[in-house]
Design a protein around this motif. Structure first.
Motif, short mmCIF file in Angstrom:
data_model
loop_
_atom_site.label_atom_id
_atom_site.label_comp_id
_atom_site.label_asym_id
_atom_site.label_seq_id
_atom_site.Cartn_x
_atom_site.Cartn_y
_atom_site.Cartn_z
N ARG A 466 3.37 1.21 10.73
CA ARG A 466 3.51 2.55 10.14
C ARG A 466 3.89 3.58 11.21
NH1 ARG A 466 4.23 3.22 4.69
NH2 ARG A 466 2.74 1.98 3.50
N GLU A 469 7.54 3.27 11.96
CA GLU A 469 8.36 3.90 10.91
C GLU A 469 8.44 5.41 11.10
OE1 GLU A 469 6.84 2.81 7.13
OE2 GLU A 469 7.31 0.67 7.35
N GLY A 484 0.59 7.36 10.94
CA GLY A 484 0.49 5.90 10.90
C GLY A 484 -0.89 5.45 10.47
N ARG A 487 -1.54 6.60 6.60
CA ARG A 487 -0.78 5.90 5.56
C ARG A 487 -1.07 4.40 5.52
NH1 ARG A 487 5.00 9.29 6.01
NH2 ARG A 487 4.08 11.25 5.21
N ALA A 488 -1.63 3.86 6.58
CA ALA A 488 -2.01 2.44 6.57
C ALA A 488 -3.40 2.23 6.00
CB ALA A 488 -1.93 1.88 7.98
#
Length: 554
Positions: A466, A469, A484, A487-488
């Motif tokens: 994440r 990205e 990161g 969102r994970a």
């Protein structure tokens, strides 16, 4: 959001330190185990020998001393499959019923005549009366002794079936009562075996009911199946009987209502005792190793109020008479009643060693097995086999650990090092939790540990991917790391929660190796989420605060 306050850092480091301290004893397994056994032995017997003192001093008292118990497949031990002779309980019920039925029928002597108990099936009580025309009255009296069956399937039924056959009154247990008795006998046998095995210091035994009348017993760390049989197979049936006479002739006929038993203290001596005991071991509330007035090992005991009253009344009425203490069909002591013994307490003396008096106290506290146990299968699993299993598990764990570390560092560089540290913390926490709760580690449990390693870094993989990205989208280092982790989080929770539920199902519905696997899996899932989210995040925040990189490559 990326900020990691001081109080959070203190909490995380405290948990990590606690995990290290509680896992530490497992690195000195032999020393800590000897320390624990010495402490337990001293507390139980009250005697501290130089050897026990040395073992107790082998590990600091201020450090945690909990250990991960090793299962039968890792440590070796004993395996037994026993069959419980539930029919013995029927005979005991009939023997206990006879005095009460005899007294009732004697009150109606004019109607039923003289009475005499005749030989019968152990599950029945047969009483012959001299006036068959009084059978209807005898049946009516016997039915007053019946009570309702205590079971879901026996609602509305009584425990006794009573009928007349010519001049013989037949009393037996009904079908519903037999089923309920069988179930109670098995439950009681399992519980008594568990209490006996647990109380002498063995670790995490597996004691399970199998089928209608069998019990599986597996005890890690015990020397042999014979040693386990000696502990479990002792019925410890303690009873107190009036002495009719004493003889050296083992062929003496005891007479009706009496029994002939040998003396455990004096070979060649036999006692004729009244068959019905005054009090029995079931009325004991406590038994502990002690010393008599001459300093010899003995066992002191105490009865419940019912037993204390019966014991006190008998001793008051029979001063000067002999009173036999019977253990497993042997007269271990037959003292003379010197005075009234109120309070329901006394002492059992004999040619005991300290160890024998301790074991006898354990057996008496655990209670008598309700029926004889026949051992159908016995195995001794040597420690060599357990050592081979441990070595194989150690190799598998090391290979898995190294492979995960190499892959993480090769894939994520510095962040892979952070994940590696979190993985080490995770392993320490797993061992610490298992040590605190006294969980058992089995060979399948080691497989669960290896699986946990992969699942622990799986959460880090999700987080790092994440972050990658977000960096590709042009986010700055701090913002990319923050997003990161956020969102994970949902994917990490979803994946671990479903596996956690599966592990709980395996734990509650499985047994043996399946349960051992589930224990390490469930604990590992909980600790891996903590280490992946909290420990890794804290390390990254500390590094980010010091390095302050302009650009970030994961």
């Amino acid at each position: 959001m990326l900020d990691f306050p001081l109080w959070k850092r203190i909490v995380v480091w405290t948990i990590v330190l606690a995990g290290l301290l509680t896992a530490l004893p497992n690195a000195f397994y032999g020393r800590v185990e000897r320390h624990n056994d010495a402490v337990a032995s001293i507390a139980q017997t009250g005697v501290e020998t130089p050897e026990l003192a040395a073992d107790r001093a082998g590990w600091p008292e201020w450090l945690p001393a909990g250990l991960v118990n090793l299962g039968l497949d890792l440590r070796g031990g004993a395996h037994l499959l026993a069959e419980v002779r539930v029919a013995d309980v029927y005979a005991d019920r009939m023997d206990a019923l006879w005095p009460e039925l005899r007294d009732l029928l004697r009150q109606e002597r004019a109607t039923v005549g003289t009475i005499r108990r005749v030989a019968s099936d152990p599950a029945e009580l047969r009483v012959q009366i001299s006036q068959p025309e009084g059978m209807a009255r005898a049946v009516e009296l016997a039915r007053t002794l019946a009570t309702p069956v205590v079971s879901l399937t026996g609602v509305g039924q009584t425990d006794l079936e009573v009928r007349g056959e010519g001049d013989t009154l037949v009393v037996g247990l009904g079908e519903a009562e037999r089923a309920a008795t069988d179930d109670r006998t098995m439950q009681q046998s399992v519980e008594i075996v568990r209490r006996r095995v647990d109380e002498v210091g063995t670790r995490e035994p597996t004691i399970q009911r199998q089928g209608d009348d069998r019990i599986l017993i597996q005890v890690p760390g015990i020397g042999s199946a014979a040693e386990l049989k000696a502990l479990i197979g002792t019925t410890a049936r303690l009873t107190f009987h009036p002495v009719v006479s004493r003889t050296s002739d083992g062929s003496t006929l005891p007479g009706a209502g009496n029994m002939l038993l040998p003396s455990a203290e004096e070979p060649g001596v036999f006692y004729v005792l009244e068959q019905s005991p005054v009090v029995s071991g079931e009325q004991l509330t406590d038994a502990r190793p002690d010393f008599d007035q001459n300093g010899r090992p003995a066992v002191s005991f105490r009865f419940n109020p019912t037993g204390a009253r019966a014991f006190g009344d008998y001793t008051a009425a029979n001063i000067g008479q002999l009173f036999a203490i019977v253990l497993d069909d042997e007269v271990i002591s037959a003292p003379q009643i010197q005075s009234h013994i109120p309070g329901g307490s006394g002492i059992i003396t004999g040619n005991f060693t300290v160890e024998e008096s301790t074991n006898l106290a354990v057996l008496l506290r655990a209670g008598a097995l309700p029926a004889e146990m026949i051992f159908l299968e016995e195995r001794t699993i040597g420690p060599e086999l357990g050592a081979d299993s441990i070595e194989a598990g150690r190799v598998a764990a090391i290979v898995g650990f190294v492979a995960v570390i190499v892959l993480m560092i090769a894939s994520y560089g510095l962040f892979g090092l952070f994940a590696t540290f979190a993985l080490i913390v995770n392993m320490l926490l797993i061992l610490g939790v298992m040590s605190v709760i006294g969980a058992t580690l089995t060979l399948p449990g080691i497989a669960g540990l290896v699986l946990t390693m992969g699942m622990a870094v799986d959460a880090n993989v999700l987080i790092f991917e994440r972050i990658r990205e977000e960096l590709k989208r042009g986010r700055g280092p701090a913002r990319a790391i923050d997003l990161g982790f956020d969102r994970a989080l949902s994917a990490i929770i979803d994946g671990n929660l479903t596996t956690f539920i599966t592990g709980l199902i395996l734990f509650f519905l499985g047994s043996g190796p399946v349960r051992g696997f589930a224990v390490t899996l469930v604990i590992g899932l909980a600790t891996s989420v903590f280490s992946a989210i909290w420990v890794t995040r804290m390390l990254i925040v500390i590094w980010l605060g010091r390095a302050r990189p302009k650009q970030l490559t994961v």
